[in-house]
Design a protein around this motif. Structure first.
Motif, PDB file in Angstrom:
ATOM      1  N   ARG A  28       0.850  -1.200   0.000  1.00 38.47           N
ATOM      2  CA  ARG A  28       0.000   0.000   0.000  1.00 38.47           C
ATOM      3  C   ARG A  28       0.880   1.241   0.000  1.00 38.47           C
ATOM      4  NH1 ARG A  28      -4.144  -2.280   4.192  1.00 38.47           N
ATOM      5  NH2 ARG A  28      -2.569  -1.708   5.723  1.00 38.47           N
ATOM      6  N   TYR A  52       0.637   5.851  -0.094  1.00 38.89           N
ATOM      7  CA  TYR A  52      -0.068   7.120  -0.377  1.00 38.89           C
ATOM      8  C   TYR A  52       0.932   8.237  -0.531  1.00 38.89           C
ATOM      9  CZ  TYR A  52      -0.053   8.401   4.747  1.00 38.89           C
ATOM     10  OH  TYR A  52       0.281   8.703   6.037  1.00 38.89           O
ATOM     11  N   THR A  57      -0.684   9.489 -10.369  1.00 40.50           N
ATOM     12  CA  THR A  57      -0.758   8.089  -9.938  1.00 40.50           C
ATOM     13  C   THR A  57       0.068   7.203 -10.869  1.00 40.50           C
ATOM     14  OG1 THR A  57      -2.929   8.504  -9.008  1.00 40.50           O
ATOM     15  CG2 THR A  57      -2.351   6.195  -9.392  1.00 40.50           C
ATOM     16  N   HIS A  89      -3.060   5.700  -3.089  1.00 44.49           N
ATOM     17  CA  HIS A  89      -3.788   6.972  -3.017  1.00 44.49           C
ATOM     18  C   HIS A  89      -2.783   8.107  -3.226  1.00 44.49           C
ATOM     19  CE1 HIS A  89      -6.952   9.803  -1.731  1.00 44.49           C
ATOM     20  NE2 HIS A  89      -5.904  10.504  -1.310  1.00 44.49           N
ATOM     21  N   SER A 131      -4.037  17.147  -1.760  1.00 44.30           N
ATOM     22  CA  SER A 131      -4.918  16.748  -0.660  1.00 44.30           C
ATOM     23  C   SER A 131      -5.675  17.896  -0.031  1.00 44.30           C
ATOM     24  CB  SER A 131      -4.096  16.014   0.393  1.00 44.30           C
ATOM     25  OG  SER A 131      -3.336  15.024  -0.255  1.00 44.30           O
TER      26      SER A 131
END
Ligand code: BG6
Length: 366
Positions: A215, A217, A244, A261, A265
């Protein structure tokens, strides 16, 4: 001289123009802070701005040397005294090249489009003798970006697309630039030492060391007009894809979209042009044992982008002189987040270095 035109007189233009003067004078004789002092015989001091376009009443009609310091620009001022001789900012066609949410924040409420009639961009490019156009349009300016790309084709001008609108990476547009014998460098600038390059390099490092990424971000906050505009989520489609893919292209194994992700932001007004990026990568190493990495990067966004653009301008001129049309693959991959062809940064760097060496050799034989 390399004659350039600039579309969008915001913070990135401010940092670039300050940099051109900074590296043209005695302030940085060793060229510290540049990736390349010389590209094909061209130095930063050889870059001359011959036209500029904007829509903001506080900038249009003013000399560029003043307009770059007009609000809402808030880029760090590291070279306040710009040379007197400077072009005036022309009124551009409005289209969708207007940042959103400006009415919601006091620092931006003075925004109005200038009442001056818009110019014919291609005609101004031709009359100015511009060889390269730099697009610094706000995220989400799809129609405006295409308008400038078309103007480049009409006026015989090379195009550098710093914004996350897909033009160089759109095969149809790429083919049109190729057919016209005009170079295009795009899309979406990858800053000198910013969120994307750091996240890419770390992602690749995990893979090279046999660590599986589960994972990740990348959260970014900032307080410039770019971040304000990006509160309009509907303008973000291409930007999210661009940022991305820039990272997932460097992850060794397939990773589910839900586990990545990456994006702008939040808008934090007091941060101004300071962009803060938080990266987290969770993985598994030897024996399937978990490990995690957290990183915080704090940069001034606009000089960080100018450090890359100052190379791209010279590469565009070199490519134009060599009659190369369409996307110039290696520099696009090295300097842009969404190039026509993704490469790892090591490969893109060495191919770009080879391109520069060839240009240097040609410059020496002329
Ligand atoms: O730091 P990154 O991820 O390379 O992104 C940098 C650039 O991204 C662009 O989309 C912004 O408009 C620039 O202002 C910024 O410098």
């Amino acid at each position: 001289m390399i004659k350039i035109a600039i579309a969008g007189v915001g913070n990135c233009a401010s940092a670039l123009i300050q940099g051109l003067h900074y590296y043209g004078g005695d302030a940085a004789p060793d060229c510290a802070g540049l990736m390349h002092a010389d590209i094909g015989g061209w130095r930063p001091s050889d870059i001359d701005i011959v036209a500029a376009f904007d829509i903001d009443v506080r900038k249009v009609g003013r000399p560029l040397r003043e307009a770059v310091f007009a609000p809402p620009n808030c880029a760090l001022v590291f070279c306040p005294d710009l040379p007197r001789a400077s072009v005036k900012v022309s009124m551009a066609p409005l289209l969708d090249g207007v940042a959103e949410h400006m009415a919601d924040y006091p620092d931006h409420q003075a925004f109005r489009p200038s009442a001056e009639p818009p110019v014919d961009v291609a005609a101004v490019l031709k009359a100015s003798g511009a060889q390269v156009l730099l697009s610094y349009l706000p995220v989400g300016s799809e129609a405006a970006a295409r308008h400038y790309a078309q103007a480049c084709l009409d006026a015989g001008v090379a195009f550098i697309n710093c914004a996350p609108v897909f033009i160089a990476s759109d095969p149809a547009w790429a083919a049109r630039f190729k057919a016209a014998g005009l170079p295009i460098l795009g899309d979406d600038i990858k800053s000198q030492l910013g969120a994307t390059i750091v996240h890419r390099m770390l992602s690749r490092l995990f893979g090279e060391r046999g660590v599986v990424i589960d994972r990740t971000y990348q959260l970014n906050t900032g307080g410039n007009t770019d971040f304000l505009n990006m509160l309009a989520r509907e303008r973000l489609r291409s930007k999210k894809i661009s940022k991305t893919r820039a990272v997932t292209s460097q992850i060794a194994q397939d990773i589910a979209a839900d586990n990545v992700h990456i994006g702008p932001s939040d808008y934090v007004p007091w941060q101004k042009d300071n962009k803060i990026c938080f990266i987290r990568i969770e993985g598994r190493g030897f024996g399937d044992v978990p490990l995690e990495m957290d990183l915080k990067l704090s940069v001034q966004d606009s000089p960080n982008s100018a450090g890359v653009v100052i190379d791209l301008i010279r590469l565009a001129r070199v490519a134009r002189d060599q009659g190369l049309g369409g996307p110039i693959e290696a520099p696009c991959a090295y300097y842009m987040k969404h190039p026509p062809q993704q490469m790892n940064d090591e490969t893109a760097r060495s191919l770009t270095a080879e391109f520069i060496r060839q240009a240097q050799r040609q410059a020496e034989t002329v």
